[in-house]
Design an enzyme around this catalytic site. Structure first.
Site, PDB file in Angstrom:
ATOM      1  CG  PHE A 194      43.355 -68.749  51.753  1.00  0.00           C
ATOM      2  CD1 PHE A 194      44.050 -67.571  52.010  1.00  0.00           C
ATOM      3  CD2 PHE A 194      42.040 -68.647  51.311  1.00  0.00           C
ATOM      4  CE1 PHE A 194      43.440 -66.329  51.836  1.00  0.00           C
ATOM      5  CE2 PHE A 194      41.429 -67.412  51.132  1.00  0.00           C
ATOM      6  CZ  PHE A 194      42.134 -66.250  51.391  1.00  0.00           C
TER       7      PHE A 194
ATOM      8  CE  LYS B 180      37.081 -68.133  53.596  1.00  0.00           C
ATOM      9  NZ  LYS B 180      38.487 -68.115  53.222  1.00  0.00           N
TER      10      LYS B 180
ATOM     11  CB  THR C 109      45.201 -61.865  44.111  1.00  0.00           C
ATOM     12  OG1 THR C 109      45.711 -62.396  45.328  1.00  0.00           O
ATOM     13  CG2 THR C 109      44.490 -62.982  43.373  1.00  0.00           C
TER      14      THR C 109
ATOM     15  CG  ASP D 105      45.043 -55.064  51.312  1.00  0.00           C
ATOM     16  OD1 ASP D 105      45.976 -55.727  50.844  1.00  0.00           O
ATOM     17  OD2 ASP D 105      45.112 -54.509  52.428  1.00  0.00           O
TER      18      ASP D 105
END
Ligand code: ITT
Length: 195
Positions: free
Chosen positions: A152, A175, A9, A71
């Site tokens: 983000f 999170k 990534t 993804d």
């Protein structure tokens, strides 16, 4: 299982989260940058699986480690799962995330705000190995306005139902207990019986 892995990534937010989740189990996660690789894979697959495989395969050709590719996307139910597979490209096409948030707010006027994040991980041991896929969902809804600046991407406009917190206000630890990414990683851990 080899605990040295390349994460295919260029997204720093993803990299941070994989490290935070996998480092306590002894994994060393190399980014493309760590390995001096500068590669932007064209994501022209028809779904998350295909795109994750395209990324994993492209990086696998260049590195001596197993590769993980991620993804993912934000799916807004009333917009037929938009922006979904195109989440990153949609933000680019708007000129950035703040503009993408505003565009989403305007498209959602008067509509149900249910949404979810989806993550598909592709694990590829080497270029000829069978790809393994692990998926996770994180249900919630789109806020009325941005909240916080943690995380983000679309985190500042997303409220996680399970964590009962705006992801833009959540610390990483919180999170990472509820996210789509965490759930996909849990499945990978189960598959490899990693404790
Ligand atoms: P790589 O392909 O290099 O991994 P990318 O950001 O382009 O980076 P994707 O094609 O998978 O990755 O797009 C995922 C997009 O979905 C991401 O850029 C965000 O816009 C959104 N997204 C995914 N997971 C998210 C999360 O946990 N929080 C906020 N936004 C997220």
């Amino acid at each position: 299982m080899n605990r040295q892995i390349c994460l295919a990534t260029n997204n720093k937010g993803k990299l941070r989260e994989y490290r935070e989740i996998l480092a306590p189990m002894g994994f060393v996660i190399y980014s493309p940058k760590d390995l001096n690789i500068d590669l932007d894979v064209e994501e022209n697959g028809k779904d998350y699986r295909e795109n994750s495989y395209l990324k994993a395969l492209a990086f696998s050709k260049l590195v001596p480690f197993p590769v993980l590719a991620d993804d993912s996307g934000l799916e807004i139910l009333a917009l037929n799962n938009f922006p979904g597979l195109h989440s990153s490209r949609f933000a680019d096409s708007c000129g950035g995330y703040p503009q993408a948030y505003e565009e989403i707010f305007s498209r959602l006027k008067g509509k149900d705000r249910s949404a979810r994040f989806r993550c598909c991980i592709c694990f590829l041991e080497n270029t000829t190995a069978k790809p393994l896929y692990f998926e996770g969902l994180c249900p919630g809804y789109i806020l009325e306005k941005p909240s916080g600046d943690h995380g983000f991407g679309y985190d500042p406009i997303f409220h996680s139902e399970e964590a009962d917190i705006d992801f833009g206000l959540a610390d990483e630890e919180t999170k990472n207990k509820y996210s789509h990414r965490f759930k996909a990683i849990q499945k990978l851990k189960l598959y490899f019986a990693i404790g």
